[in-house]
Design an enzyme around this catalytic site. Structure first.
Site, PDB file in Angstrom:
ATOM      1  N   ARG A 166       0.829  -1.205   0.000  1.00 18.64           N
ATOM      2  CA  ARG A 166       0.000   0.000   0.000  1.00 18.64           C
ATOM      3  C   ARG A 166       0.863   1.255   0.000  1.00 18.64           C
ATOM      4  O   ARG A 166       0.475   2.299  -0.532  1.00 18.64           O
ATOM      5  CB  ARG A 166      -0.936   0.014   1.215  1.00 18.64           C
ATOM      6  N   TYR A 218     -17.661  16.432 -15.765  1.00 18.43           N
ATOM      7  CA  TYR A 218     -18.013  15.023 -15.583  1.00 18.43           C
ATOM      8  C   TYR A 218     -18.922  14.851 -14.368  1.00 18.43           C
ATOM      9  O   TYR A 218     -18.676  15.439 -13.306  1.00 18.43           O
ATOM     10  CB  TYR A 218     -16.732  14.204 -15.425  1.00 18.43           C
ATOM     11  N   ASP A 260      -8.210  18.211 -15.400  1.00 15.96           N
ATOM     12  CA  ASP A 260      -8.522  16.845 -15.801  1.00 15.96           C
ATOM     13  C   ASP A 260      -8.174  16.720 -17.286  1.00 15.96           C
ATOM     14  O   ASP A 260      -8.824  17.327 -18.133  1.00 15.96           O
ATOM     15  CB  ASP A 260     -10.007  16.558 -15.563  1.00 15.96           C
ATOM     16  N   LYS A 311      -9.315   5.268 -19.335  1.00 10.57           N
ATOM     17  CA  LYS A 311      -9.657   5.696 -20.685  1.00 10.57           C
ATOM     18  C   LYS A 311      -8.471   5.518 -21.646  1.00 10.57           C
ATOM     19  O   LYS A 311      -8.091   4.396 -21.942  1.00 10.57           O
ATOM     20  CB  LYS A 311     -10.152   7.138 -20.640  1.00 10.57           C
TER      21      LYS A 311
END
Length: 377
Positions: free
Chosen positions: A45, A97, A169, A194
């Site tokens: 982690r 978005y 973004d 994406k």
């Protein structure tokens, strides 16, 4: 190195270059080599070799200094916003978005965050929205789903004048076509699901910065929250990013051909694309990016026509998301932007007749034929 060379050779596992790229290290924990001494990899982690390779590569492709991999684009966005505190105010674009709207409006608002949504294509509206407690301006350019273009350099100038952060973004264009850090932005975000992933087979996110101070804060959030991209998905991203430039350029080429066809069809009322003549940001897009990308939207004459078109596609897929090798066609009003109240969607132009297209790398003639037959149904 040029972009495509960096994408292929930007990460190697040893100085001799004997490995062609990253290998998958799935370990969740690592043996401690020396009592009391720090080491790079101790617990998955906190740090992981394969994730580090992905983070190194995305930083190089964005021409940034520090990269961070997350379990999704929204995990990246959420982790970045943990840098702030109750009472802080943020400026967002109107056309944004739905997931970003939801995280701010429905979650962070409960913790005392304040937000104002303005038309970021009008810099005067951004300037007017700045308050004494404003901390950052969040920009999508081009926007989702109306492909509005925001002047990133102009936003940066406002932000610097008021000692604010600029967060961009960059999912729609990828670092192939636009690199916001080079335009002065402080933080770049990606839904790596994406274009970076490119094959609709993983969920991931990324953040890139140049500032050591911001990197320290994002690293803390990454470790503390644990919303990490897995080693396997990191490896898939590294594999996919080798072909990023080829995929992005081919999809953009297809998009331009498909747009040219749609503009001749009587069923189509309007198309939305960053470099269309009627887009008021056309010149800005051409000045800050090297293309318009492969995502566009268009409207048809009725919701019934939109429904018929979506249900009769044979090659393109009626599905959410974008940036993959397959062409995906979606209905923002009922799928990607359901978080917005209906009256707000209509006011912003996200109507029931709006269709968003994320063009893939199929043969352009096959896509045109598919759209033609679907429009004729």
């Amino acid at each position: 190195m040029k972009f495509e060379t960096k994408a292929i050779h930007g990460v190697r596992n040893n100085d001799k270059g004997e490995n062609w790229g990253s290998t998958i290290n799935m370990a969740s924990t690592f043996p401690i080599k020396e009592y009391g001494a720090e080491q790079e990899f101790e617990y998955g982690r906190v740090s992981s070799p394969t994730r580090k390779d992905f983070e190194t590569l995305i930083a190089k492709l964005e021409n940034g200094k520090h990269g961070f991999g997350f379990s999704s684009g929204m995990a990246a966005t959420s982790s970045v916003f943990t840098m702030f505190k109750a009472g802080d105010h943020f400026i967002f674009g109107l056309d944004i978005y739905g997931g970003t709207y939801r995280i701010m409006h429905d979650i962070f608002n409960k913790f005392g965050f304040e937000s104002t949504f303005v038309d970021t294509t009008d810099l005067s509206q951004i300037e007017a929205a700045v308050r004494p407690n404003t901390k950052a301006i969040f920009v999508e350019s081009p926007s989702n789903p109306l492909l509005d273009v925001t002047d990133i350099r102009g936003v940066v100038a406002i932000a610097k004048a008021h000692n604010l952060l600029t967060i961009v973004d960059n999912t729609f264009l990828s670092p192939v076509l636009q690199r916001p850090l080079e335009l002065g932005a402080d933080i770049v975000l990606h839904s790596a699901t994406k274009f970076l992933g490119g094959h609709n087979d993983l969920i991931a996110g990324a953040a890139v910065v140049n500032s050591d101070e911001l990197a320290e804060k994002i690293l803390f959030a990454q470790i503390a929250l644990g919303a990490l991209v897995s080693p396997f998905d990191s490896w898939l991203l590294l594999r996919s990013m080798k072909t990023l430039k080829l995929r992005v350029e081919k999809a953009q080429e297809n998009a331009l051909k498909l747009l040219a066809f749609l503009k001749t069809q009587p069923e189509v009322e309007k198309v939305y694309y960053p470099t269309e003549a009627h887009n008021k940001g056309k010149a800005i897009q051409e000045a800050q990016a090297s293309g318009g990308g492969s995502v566009f939207s268009f409207t048809v004459k009725s919701e019934a026509k939109a429904k018929s078109f979506l249900e009769n596609l044979k090659v393109a897929l009626f599905a959410v998301s974008l940036g993959g090798v397959e062409t995906l066609v979606t209905h923002p009003s009922s799928l990607t932007h359901t978080e917005f109240p209906e009256e707000e969607k209509v006011a912003r132009g996200v109507t029931r007749t709006l269709i968003r297209v994320a063009v893939g790398i199929e043969d352009a003639d096959d896509l045109i034929a598919d759209f033609k037959q679907a429009l004729e149904q």
